[in-house]
Write a protein that holds these residues in place. Structure first.
Motif, PDB file in Angstrom:
ATOM      1  N   ASP A 561     150.653   7.550 -41.894  1.00 17.95           N
ATOM      2  CA  ASP A 561     151.506   7.549 -41.027  1.00 17.95           C
ATOM      3  C   ASP A 561     151.362   9.237 -40.164  1.00 17.95           C
ATOM      4  O   ASP A 561     152.147   9.436 -39.313  1.00 17.95           O
ATOM      5  CB  ASP A 561     152.840   7.088 -41.484  1.00 17.95           C
ATOM      6  N   SER A 562     151.507  10.181 -41.787  1.00 17.56           N
ATOM      7  CA  SER A 562     150.785  11.409 -40.667  1.00 17.56           C
ATOM      8  C   SER A 562     149.626  12.255 -41.072  1.00 17.56           C
ATOM      9  O   SER A 562     149.785  11.295 -42.804  1.00 17.56           O
ATOM     10  CB  SER A 562     152.703  12.206 -40.978  1.00 17.56           C
ATOM     11  N   TRP A 563     150.117  13.148 -41.717  1.00 16.60           N
ATOM     12  CA  TRP A 563     148.440  14.059 -41.907  1.00 16.60           C
ATOM     13  C   TRP A 563     149.157  15.330 -42.484  1.00 16.60           C
ATOM     14  O   TRP A 563     148.683  16.401 -41.596  1.00 16.60           O
ATOM     15  CB  TRP A 563     148.022  14.563 -40.727  1.00 16.60           C
ATOM     16  N   PRO A 564     149.779  16.069 -42.971  1.00 15.52           N
ATOM     17  CA  PRO A 564     150.343  16.583 -44.527  1.00 15.52           C
ATOM     18  C   PRO A 564     149.786  17.372 -44.352  1.00 15.52           C
ATOM     19  O   PRO A 564     149.432  19.124 -44.582  1.00 15.52           O
ATOM     20  CB  PRO A 564     151.537  16.719 -45.244  1.00 15.52           C
ATOM     21  N   GLU A 565     147.912  17.300 -44.916  1.00 10.19           N
ATOM     22  CA  GLU A 565     147.261  18.213 -45.445  1.00 10.19           C
ATOM     23  C   GLU A 565     146.562  18.548 -43.992  1.00 10.19           C
ATOM     24  O   GLU A 565     145.383  19.332 -45.079  1.00 10.19           O
ATOM     25  CB  GLU A 565     146.049  17.442 -46.232  1.00 10.19           C
ATOM     26  N   LEU A 566     146.812  18.117 -42.839  1.00  7.25           N
ATOM     27  CA  LEU A 566     145.899  19.291 -41.352  1.00  7.25           C
ATOM     28  C   LEU A 566     146.887  19.727 -41.205  1.00  7.25           C
ATOM     29  O   LEU A 566     148.097  20.203 -41.243  1.00  7.25           O
ATOM     30  CB  LEU A 566     146.081  17.755 -40.690  1.00  7.25           C
ATOM     31  N   PRO A 567     146.184  21.062 -40.826  1.00  7.26           N
ATOM     32  CA  PRO A 567     147.088  22.421 -39.485  1.00  7.26           C
ATOM     33  C   PRO A 567     147.602  21.373 -38.889  1.00  7.26           C
ATOM     34  O   PRO A 567     147.336  19.803 -38.214  1.00  7.26           O
ATOM     35  CB  PRO A 567     146.124  23.303 -38.902  1.00  7.26           C
ATOM     36  N   ALA A 568     148.919  22.006 -38.466  1.00 10.26           N
ATOM     37  CA  ALA A 568     149.650  21.880 -37.490  1.00 10.26           C
ATOM     38  C   ALA A 568     148.867  21.115 -36.112  1.00 10.26           C
ATOM     39  O   ALA A 568     149.460  20.094 -35.520  1.00 10.26           O
ATOM     40  CB  ALA A 568     150.939  22.244 -37.113  1.00 10.26           C
ATOM     41  N   HIS A 569     148.147  22.328 -35.665  1.00 10.44           N
ATOM     42  CA  HIS A 569     147.900  22.046 -34.514  1.00 10.44           C
ATOM     43  C   HIS A 569     147.409  20.560 -34.496  1.00 10.44           C
ATOM     44  O   HIS A 569     146.910  19.982 -33.286  1.00 10.44           O
ATOM     45  CB  HIS A 569     146.882  23.247 -33.770  1.00 10.44           C
ATOM     46  N   THR A 570     146.218  20.291 -35.567  1.00 13.85           N
ATOM     47  CA  THR A 570     145.238  19.344 -35.581  1.00 13.85           C
ATOM     48  C   THR A 570     146.573  17.786 -35.446  1.00 13.85           C
ATOM     49  O   THR A 570     145.738  16.100 -34.733  1.00 13.85           O
ATOM     50  CB  THR A 570     144.202  19.167 -36.530  1.00 13.85           C
ATOM     51  N   ALA A 571     147.288  17.791 -36.894  1.00 12.05           N
ATOM     52  CA  ALA A 571     147.471  16.892 -36.966  1.00 12.05           C
ATOM     53  C   ALA A 571     149.128  16.518 -36.016  1.00 12.05           C
ATOM     54  O   ALA A 571     148.405  15.244 -35.299  1.00 12.05           O
ATOM     55  CB  ALA A 571     149.199  17.060 -37.344  1.00 12.05           C
ATOM     56  N   ASP A 572     149.353  17.347 -34.655  1.00 10.58           N
ATOM     57  CA  ASP A 572     149.980  17.170 -33.904  1.00 10.58           C
ATOM     58  C   ASP A 572     149.093  16.411 -32.784  1.00 10.58           C
ATOM     59  O   ASP A 572     149.770  15.704 -31.923  1.00 10.58           O
ATOM     60  CB  ASP A 572     151.017  18.542 -32.603  1.00 10.58           C
ATOM     61  N   TRP A 573     147.978  17.263 -32.374  1.00 12.00           N
ATOM     62  CA  TRP A 573     146.793  16.816 -31.560  1.00 12.00           C
ATOM     63  C   TRP A 573     146.784  14.685 -31.746  1.00 12.00           C
ATOM     64  O   TRP A 573     146.820  13.709 -31.098  1.00 12.00           O
ATOM     65  CB  TRP A 573     145.791  17.202 -32.124  1.00 12.00           C
ATOM     66  N   LEU A 574     146.419  14.109 -33.082  1.00 15.15           N
ATOM     67  CA  LEU A 574     146.798  13.093 -33.549  1.00 15.15           C
ATOM     68  C   LEU A 574     147.686  12.059 -33.325  1.00 15.15           C
ATOM     69  O   LEU A 574     147.338  10.411 -32.517  1.00 15.15           O
ATOM     70  CB  LEU A 574     145.879  12.852 -35.545  1.00 15.15           C
ATOM     71  N   THR A 575     148.340  12.758 -33.741  1.00 15.79           N
ATOM     72  CA  THR A 575     150.536  12.117 -33.369  1.00 15.79           C
ATOM     73  C   THR A 575     150.685  11.868 -31.799  1.00 15.79           C
ATOM     74  O   THR A 575     151.013  10.976 -31.352  1.00 15.79           O
ATOM     75  CB  THR A 575     151.107  12.899 -33.989  1.00 15.79           C
ATOM     76  N   LEU A 576     149.727  12.527 -30.403  1.00 20.05           N
ATOM     77  CA  LEU A 576     149.838  12.402 -29.515  1.00 20.05           C
ATOM     78  C   LEU A 576     148.432  11.315 -29.238  1.00 20.05           C
ATOM     79  O   LEU A 576     149.118  10.093 -28.178  1.00 20.05           O
ATOM     80  CB  LEU A 576     149.823  13.233 -28.825  1.00 20.05           C
ATOM     81  N   GLN A 577     147.483  11.453 -30.009  1.00 18.83           N
ATOM     82  CA  GLN A 577     147.042  10.416 -29.543  1.00 18.83           C
ATOM     83  C   GLN A 577     147.270   8.656 -29.842  1.00 18.83           C
ATOM     84  O   GLN A 577     147.064   8.292 -29.277  1.00 18.83           O
ATOM     85  CB  GLN A 577     145.502  10.763 -30.309  1.00 18.83           C
TER      86      GLN A 577
END
Length: 798
Positions: A561-577
Motif C-alpha cells: 500500500d505504501s513504501w516507507p522503506e523508499l526515499p520520499a521522491h521514489t515513493a511519490d513516483w510509484l504512488t503517482l504511477q
C-alpha cells in the motif's frame, strides 16, 4: 584427525584458534568429495589446504600431491604468497608453485619434469596439462584437488571444462579427493552435484555464517536522475565516505561506467586523495601496480569492476560502495565480502542507485541480503562445444577408446545425463567436421585405427589444439599505447570502437583522457589530451541483467500500500504511477498505450532482464509489422520495452502468442548477426576455427570473416549440423535470453492493457533511454536536461 602439535603451536604463536570448520575439514580429509561453504574472511582457503599441509608435513611424498584451481590468475599468485607463510614458519618440506598463462615457458617445462607438491593453477592451464602424453607421470602422485570460488566457475563454461578435466584426472588417479570452496551459494545441493564424481555423493559442510553485513543505501542530498548508469550525482557523498575510511572499493557493473565515474571523481578530488582504477581492459602492469598499492595501504579508494570480485585479500579494505543496482544478490554478497575481510567481523557496504528505478531495485536487493535469499538460475546440461574441445584434448594425449571416454565424460556432473548418441555426434564432428565439411582436409582431425581406437590424423595438429584450449572468448580488441615516451601500454578497446575514431578524437582509458593519433600495426596510438570532453571507450565485459528472483521481489514490492522503506521522491513516483495508471503485479503483464509527440507508444512491463526485453522488442515489432501496425522503433531496459509507431495497438493479446513469438525468433535468428556471433564463439571452443596459430593470432575482423563464411555455408547446405544446433541452443539462452521471455509468459495469467492519454510516470524514464544516443556536441547535457524536464512535466512528475 586432530591438529598435530607443530600446527597447534603455530596457530597459538599467531594468537589464532582453529575454526570449527577448519577442524572438520581435517577430520573429513578422506571424504571423496566435500563442499565447504564459509563466509568471506572465514579462513576457508586454509581449511581447504590444512589436510594437505598435515599430510606433507613429515616429507616422504614424491611429486604432485594437491592441485588448487582458481578462477583468477591473480588469486592463484595471492594464495601462493599466503600459503608460503605457514610453510616457511613451520619449516615444512613443501614446495608450492603456481602455473598460469603468465608463467614462463621454462618454468612450465620444469614443472612437467619435476612437479611441486602443491600446484596452483586455472582451468585452462589444467586442461593443457592433461593434453600431454606424459600426463600420467605428471599426476602420478596426485591425492587432492581444491577448487576455490567454485560458484564463480560453475556459472560459465570454464566450470564445465574444469569438471571434464577432473574426470580425466580421476581416470588417471582413481580415488582422487575433491574439495570445493565458496562463500556464496544459492543452491548447495546443486553445486555439490556439479562437483561430485557422478554418481558418487558430495558432502556439504556449512560454517557459521558470522554476523550479518552492515549494508545500507548511501544518503545523498540530490535525488538520482531519471535514467543513466553513472552515479555522478552522488560523488560529493562518495568522496566524504572515502575520507572516513581506510580503503574503499567502489564497484561498477561495466568498465565504461567505471571509467566515467573515476574521471568525475578525480575531477572533484580537490584534496588529491590517492585513488586508483582497476578493470579487465587495463594493461596488466597497471592493474598489478594498483593491486600492490592497495595491499601496501597507499590508496584510499579504487574504482573497479568484477575484476576485484573474488577472494583475494586486498589489504585493509573497510568499505565497499556499489554504484548502480547490483542486478544479482549473490554478486552483491560477494562484493560486500571484500570489506573487513576477517572472520566474525561484519562487512560494511553502501549502495548508490544510478537512477530512480534503481532505488527500488537496491532496496529489494538489501532485503534479499538480510534474508540470505541468494539468486541463481538452474544449470543446464554441459555444453557440447566444450565436450568437442575435450575430445580433442584427450586425443592430444594419445589414442582414445570411445567407450572409455564416454564413460569418463559422464562421471562429470554437468555431463551425467549425456546420451551416447549425443557423444557420438561430437566425436563424429571432431573426427570429420560433419556432413558438409568432411570433404575438406583441414577438418579431418581424427582417424580410427584397426583396433577401433581414435587418434590424431596428423600428430603435429596437437600444437594447434593446445594453442586454442579454453572457453574464454576474447572480444575483438586492440591494444592502446602512447605514441611517444616509449609507447607505454594503457590497455585495450574494442575493435569496433577503434574503427569509429578519427585523428583528434578523445576517449577515456585508465582514468586518462587521451587523443587518438592513428592505428599502427593493429595498435591504437594515443597522446595525452586532458583539456577536452572525451568519448567513452566501448569496453568489453559482461552486461549484467537483473536476476529473475530480484525481479520477482520488485514486483512483490509494488503490491504494498505504501513504501516507507523508499526515499520520499521514489515513493511519490510509484504512488503517482498507481494513480495515473497502475503498477505491474506478479502474475499479470501490464501493457500501457498512449500518444506522445505525434506518435503512438506501447510499453510492456515484462521484468525479464535487459537481453530478454531487447529480444522481446525485436519480436513484438516484427509481429506489429505483420499486423500492419507500422512500428518505428523501440528501446528496452531490465524492466520494460517501449515501442513507438504510427498506429495505436488496441488489443495487445495477439502479440504475445508464445508459439508465434518462438516462430518469429527462429526466423529472425536465421540470418541475424546474433547467430553469427554465437556461432563464432562455439566454433572457436569446439575447434572448428582457430584464433591462434603458430604464425600469428587472427584479428577480430579476420576471425569474423572466416566464421561468417562457415556459418553461411552450413546454414545453406547443412542446417542440422552439430555446430548449428549448438549455436541455436546457445543463442536462445545467452545473447537473446529467450528462456526469460518464456518464463515471463509462463508466470502471467493475463494482460492488463491500459489505454491512456499521456505518458505515465513509470514510462517516462524510458524516453530518456531513446534520446541518449543521437544528441552530440557541446550542448548535449543541456538538451538532455531540457528533454528530461519536458517529459517529467508531461508525466506529472515536475
Amino acid at each position: 584427525m586432530t591438529l598435530p602439535p607443530r600446527f597447534r603451536d603455530w596457530f597459538s604463536a599467531r594468537g589464532w584458534q582453529v575454526h570449527p570448520h577448519q577442524q572438520d575439514m581435517l577430520a573429513r580429509k578422506d571424504d571423496p568429495a566435500l563442499l565447504l561453504i564459509a563466509p568471506t574472511g572465514g579462513g576457508k582457503t586454509l581449511a581447504g589446504f590444512l589436510p594437505t599441509l598435515v599430510e606433507l608435513a613429515d616429507g616422504g611424498h614424491e611429486g604432485l600431491h594437491t592441485l588448487y584451481i582458481s578462477p583468477l590468475k591473480a588469486l592463484a599468485a595471492d594464495i601462493r604468497r599466503n600459503l608460503s607463510t605457514p610453510v616457511e614458519e613451520m619449516g615444512l618440506p613443501i614446495r608450492i608453485e603456481d602455473r598460469t598463462g603468465d608463467t614462463s615457458y621454462t618454468v612450465k617445462r620444469r614443472q612437467r619434469a619435476d612437479p611441486p607438491h602443491i600446484l596452483l593453477t586455472t582451468p585452462e592451464s589444467l586442461a593443457l596439462m592433461t593434453s600431454y602424453e606424459d600426463a600420467p607421470r605428471i599426476f602420478a602422485g596426485l591425492k587432492r584437488v581444491v577448487v576455490d570460488e567454485i560458484h564463480a566457475l560453475a556459472e560459465s563454461k570454464r566450470g564445465d571444462q574444469l569438471m571434464l578435466a577432473l574426470a580425466r584426472l580421476e581416470a588417471l588417479r582413481p580415488g582422487l579427493r575433491r574439495v570445493g570452496l565458496s562463500a556464496t551459494v544459492e543452491d548447495p545441493p546443486a553445486l555439490s552435484r556439479f562437483l561430485a564424481r557422478h554418481p558418487d555423493p558430495c558432502a556439504i559442510l556449512q560454517a557459521d555464517p558470522g554476523p550479518a553485513p552492515d549494508i545500507q543505501m548511501l544518503q545523498v542530498d540530490t535525488p538520482p536522475p531519471w535514467s543513466g548508469g553513472g552515479g555522478a550525482y552522488a560523488i560529493p557523498e562518495v568522496l566524504d565516505q572515502i575520507r572516513r575510511h581506510r580503503i574503499t572499493l567502489i564497484f561498477h557493473n561495466t568498465r565504461a561506467q567505471a571509467e566515467i565515474f573515476f574521471h568525475n571523481l578525480w575531477m572533484a578530488n580537490e584534496e588529491g586523495l590517492p585513488i586508483g582504477i582497476h578493470h579487465g581492459s587495463l594493461d596488466r602492469q597497471q592493474r598489478e601496480r594498483v593491486e600492490k598499492a592497495m595491499v601496501q595501504g597507499r590508496l584510499r579508494a579504487v574504482v573497479c569492476t568484477g575484476s576485484l570480485d573474488l577472494g583475494i585479500d586486498w589489504g585493509d579494505v573497510d568499505l565497499v560502495i556499489q554504484v548502480g543496482a547490483p542486478k544479482n544478490v549473490k554478486r552483491l554478497v560477494q562484493r560486500i565480502g571484500r570489506a573487513n575481510h576477517r572472520y566474525n567481523a561484519p562487512s560494511k557496504a553502501l549502495l548508490v542507485p544510478a537512477n530512480r528505478f534503481e532505488v527500488v531495485e537496491c532496496v529489494a536487493a538489501l532485503e534479499a541480503v538480510k534474508e540470505n535469499d541468494l539468486d541463481g538460475d538452474p544449470r543446464g546440461p554441459g555444453p557440447r562445444d566444450v565436450l568437442c574441445q575435450q575430445i580433442l584434448i584427450a586425443a592430444c594425449a594419445g589414442p582414445i577408446d570411445a567407450d572409455a571416454l564416454y564413460a569418463e565424460v559422464t562421471t562429470a556432473g554437468p555431463y551425467a545425463g549425456l546420451s551416447r548418441a549425443a557423444f557420438d555426434d561430437c566425436l563424429d564432428f571432431v573426427a570429420t567436421g560433419g556432413y558438409a565439411l568432411r570433404g575438406y582436409d583441414q577438418w579431418q582431425r581424427l582417424k580410427q585405427r584397426p583396433d577401433g581406437a581414435w587418434q590424431l590424423r596428423d600428430p603435429r595438429a596437437s600444437q594447434l589444439i593446445r594453442m586454442n584450449i579454453g572457453t574464454i572468448q576474447d572480444s575483438d580488441t586492440l591494444k592502446v599505447r602512447m605514441k611517444r615516451g616509449g609507447g607505454r601500454a594503457l590497455g585495450e578497446v574494442e575493435e569496433g570502437f577503434a574503427a569509429s575514431l578519427t585523428p583528434g578524437d578523445t576517449f577515456l582509458i585508465g582514468g586518462r583522457i587521451v587523443r587518438y593519433e592513428g592505428l599502427r600495426e593493429m595498435t591504437v596510438e594515443v597522446s595525452r589530451d586532458p583539456g577536452r570532453k572525451p568519448k567513452v571507450a566501448v569496453f568489453s565485459g559482461t552486461k549484467f541483467a537483473t536476476s529473475t528472483q530480484l525481479s520477482h521481489r520488485i514486483l512483490r514490492m509494488f503490491r504494498q500500500d505504501s513504501w516507507p522503506e523508499l526515499p520520499a521522491h521514489t515513493a511519490d513516483w510509484l504512488t503517482l504511477q498507481r494513480e495515473v495508471s497502475r503498477l505491474p503485479e506478479p502474475g499479470r503483464l501490464l501493457v500501457e498505450s498512449f500518444p506522445h509527440d505525434g506518435r503512438q507508444h506501447l510499453v510492456v512491463y515484462g521484468f525479464a532482464g535487459r537481453n530478454a526485453m531487447q529480444t522481446l522488442g525485436l519480436l513484438l515489432t516484427k509481429r506489429m509489422e505483420e499486423m500492419g501496425l507500422a512500428p518505428l522503433g523501440f528501446v528496452a531496459t531490465d524492466y520494460a520495452t517501449l515501442i513507438w509507431g504510427l498506429d495505436a495497438v488496441t488489443d495487445p493479446a495477439p502479440l504475445f502468442d508464445a508459439e508465434a513469438l518462438r516462430d518469429g525468433l527462429e526466423g529472425w535468428l536465421a540470418g541475424n548477426a546474433v547467430m553469427k556471433r554465437t556461432f563464432r564463439a562455439s566454433a572457436n571452443i569446439a575447434g572448428l576455427i582457430n584464433r591462434n596459430t603458430p604464425q600469428s593470432r587472427k584479428s577480430g575482423r579476420q576471425a569474423t570473416f572466416s566464421s561468417d563464411i562457415l556459418y553461411d555455408t552450413l546454414h545453406r547446405y547443412d542446417p542440422d549440423h552439430l555446430l548449428m544446433r549448438i549455436t541455436r541452443e546457445e543463442a536462445m539462452r545467452g545473447l537473446v535470453d529467450f528462456g526469460r521471455i518464456e518464463e515471463m509468459l509462463g508466470r502471467i495469467s493475463g494482460i492488463d492493457h491500459l489505454r491512456l492519454d499521456r505518458v505515465t510516470p513509470l514510462a517516462a524514464p524510458l524516453f530518456l533511454e531513446v534520446g541518449k544516443v543521437p544528441v552530440e556536441g557541446e550542448g548535449r547535457e543541456r538538451l538532455e536536461e531540457q528533454e528530461a524536464e519536458r517529459l517529467m512535466q508531461a508525466a506529472g512528475l515536475a
